[in-house]
Design a protein around this motif. Structure first.
Motif, PDB file in Angstrom:
ATOM      1  N   UNK A   1      21.638  40.447  34.562  1.00 64.56           N
ATOM      2  CA  UNK A   1      22.325  41.431  34.187  1.00 64.56           C
ATOM      3  C   UNK A   1      22.060  42.366  33.443  1.00 64.56           C
ATOM      4  N   UNK A   2      21.368  42.528  32.258  1.00 70.99           N
ATOM      5  CA  UNK A   2      20.913  43.807  31.531  1.00 70.99           C
ATOM      6  C   UNK A   2      19.970  43.377  30.637  1.00 70.99           C
ATOM      7  N   UNK A   3      19.427  41.680  30.555  1.00 65.30           N
ATOM      8  CA  UNK A   3      18.729  41.620  29.604  1.00 65.30           C
ATOM      9  C   UNK A   3      17.122  40.616  30.355  1.00 65.30           C
ATOM     10  N   UNK A   4      16.181  39.828  29.686  1.00 67.64           N
ATOM     11  CA  UNK A   4      15.341  39.263  30.869  1.00 67.64           C
ATOM     12  C   UNK A   4      16.156  37.753  30.338  1.00 67.64           C
TER      13      UNK A   4
ATOM     14  N   UNK B   1       8.663  46.358  27.295  1.00 70.99           N
ATOM     15  CA  UNK B   1       9.813  46.207  28.080  1.00 70.99           C
ATOM     16  C   UNK B   1      10.455  48.149  28.161  1.00 70.99           C
ATOM     17  N   UNK B   2      11.215  48.075  29.444  1.00 64.21           N
ATOM     18  CA  UNK B   2      11.827  49.513  29.162  1.00 64.21           C
ATOM     19  C   UNK B   2      13.102  49.038  28.452  1.00 64.21           C
ATOM     20  N   UNK B   3      13.837  50.497  28.441  1.00 64.44           N
ATOM     21  CA  UNK B   3      14.910  50.192  28.144  1.00 64.44           C
ATOM     22  C   UNK B   3      15.768  52.018  28.976  1.00 64.44           C
TER      23      UNK B   3
ATOM     24  N   UNK C   1      18.496  28.904  31.390  1.00 65.45           N
ATOM     25  CA  UNK C   1      19.778  29.947  30.661  1.00 65.45           C
ATOM     26  C   UNK C   1      19.400  30.353  29.278  1.00 65.45           C
ATOM     27  N   UNK C   2      18.188  30.260  29.466  1.00 67.08           N
ATOM     28  CA  UNK C   2      17.437  31.085  28.018  1.00 67.08           C
ATOM     29  C   UNK C   2      17.658  32.628  28.155  1.00 67.08           C
ATOM     30  N   UNK C   3      17.808  32.893  26.879  1.00 62.14           N
ATOM     31  CA  UNK C   3      17.724  35.057  27.565  1.00 62.14           C
ATOM     32  C   UNK C   3      17.826  35.614  25.678  1.00 62.14           C
ATOM     33  N   UNK C   4      17.820  36.729  25.773  1.00 60.82           N
ATOM     34  CA  UNK C   4      17.913  37.239  24.343  1.00 60.82           C
ATOM     35  C   UNK C   4      18.727  38.653  25.125  1.00 60.82           C
ATOM     36  N   UNK C   5      19.190  39.164  23.666  1.00 58.41           N
ATOM     37  CA  UNK C   5      20.325  40.679  23.662  1.00 58.41           C
ATOM     38  C   UNK C   5      19.567  41.179  24.362  1.00 58.41           C
ATOM     39  N   UNK C   6      19.786  42.365  24.606  1.00 61.00           N
ATOM     40  CA  UNK C   6      18.888  43.602  25.095  1.00 61.00           C
ATOM     41  C   UNK C   6      18.671  44.120  23.823  1.00 61.00           C
ATOM     42  N   UNK C   7      19.971  44.717  22.717  1.00 62.43           N
ATOM     43  CA  UNK C   7      19.574  44.814  21.212  1.00 62.43           C
ATOM     44  C   UNK C   7      18.724  44.334  20.525  1.00 62.43           C
ATOM     45  N   UNK C   8      18.811  43.151  20.682  1.00 56.30           N
ATOM     46  CA  UNK C   8      17.159  42.707  20.052  1.00 56.30           C
ATOM     47  C   UNK C   8      16.219  42.488  20.155  1.00 56.30           C
ATOM     48  N   UNK C   9      16.097  42.713  22.020  1.00 55.20           N
ATOM     49  CA  UNK C   9      14.399  43.072  22.306  1.00 55.20           C
ATOM     50  C   UNK C   9      14.169  44.662  21.917  1.00 55.20           C
TER      51      UNK C   9
ATOM     52  N   UNK D   1      25.519  51.575  25.738  1.00 56.60           N
ATOM     53  CA  UNK D   1      24.817  49.471  25.804  1.00 56.60           C
ATOM     54  C   UNK D   1      23.730  50.104  26.319  1.00 56.60           C
ATOM     55  N   UNK D   2      23.166  49.138  25.660  1.00 56.68           N
ATOM     56  CA  UNK D   2      21.523  49.067  26.024  1.00 56.68           C
ATOM     57  C   UNK D   2      21.609  48.306  26.842  1.00 56.68           C
ATOM     58  N   UNK D   3      20.264  48.580  27.882  1.00 54.60           N
ATOM     59  CA  UNK D   3      20.077  47.624  29.318  1.00 54.60           C
ATOM     60  C   UNK D   3      18.298  47.673  28.573  1.00 54.60           C
ATOM     61  N   UNK D   4      17.957  46.749  29.387  1.00 51.54           N
ATOM     62  CA  UNK D   4      16.416  46.342  29.601  1.00 51.54           C
ATOM     63  C   UNK D   4      16.583  46.422  31.687  1.00 51.54           C
ATOM     64  N   UNK D   5      16.188  47.417  31.367  1.00 48.99           N
ATOM     65  CA  UNK D   5      15.726  48.331  32.815  1.00 48.99           C
ATOM     66  C   UNK D   5      14.338  47.708  33.567  1.00 48.99           C
ATOM     67  N   UNK D   6      13.357  47.622  32.959  1.00 50.91           N
ATOM     68  CA  UNK D   6      12.263  46.684  33.645  1.00 50.91           C
ATOM     69  C   UNK D   6      11.592  46.388  32.584  1.00 50.91           C
TER      70      UNK D   6
END
Length: 118
Positions: free
Chosen positions: A55-58, A18-20, A63-71, A2-7
């Motif tokens: 969570x795992x994304x930006x 972005x770092x994953x 309330x706006x965010x993007x799925x980490x997989x899309x990023x 499961x992908x996460x944005x870490x930085x």
């Protein structure tokens, strides 16, 4: 995995680095994908720059965010072509292949649907 944005770091305009958690990183330009009411405030660069890791994304305060997989897909696109603003629909974690199958009028693209039937 499961992908996460870490930085995440701001670059300029609507660009982020972005770092994953899979050990990769890359730059994304979100200027062409800020569509819909939740993303409207982010057109203002001063609002856009107030992102955070949640969570795992930006994410942003509205309330706006993007799925980490899309990023991840944006950051690692092999070609410089990015999705056109009128072709991207807000989605919640589907693979980018799924959003690419749909036209703005909601109809499936014929050749893409034939690939799904295989």
């Amino acid at each position: 995995m499961i992908l996460h944005v870490t930085r995440v770091e701001y670059i300029s305009g609507h660009r982020l680095h972005l770092w994953f958690n899979d050990g990769t990183d890359g730059e994304v330009d979100l200027s062409g994908v800020l569509n819909g009411p939740v993303f409207e405030p982010l057109h203002d660069v001063n609002v856009f720059k107030r992102f955070r890791l949640e969570g795992h994304t930006v994410a942003w305060d509205n309330g706006a965010d993007f799925a980490p997989e899309y990023l991840h897909e944006l950051a690692h696109a092999e070609s410089p072509a990015k999705p056109k603003a009128n072709e991207l629909h807000v989605w919640t974690g589907c693979t980018t292949d799924l959003w690419a199958l749909w036209r703005p009028d909601g109809m499936a693209r014929g050749s893409a649907m034939s690939r799904l039937r295989r």
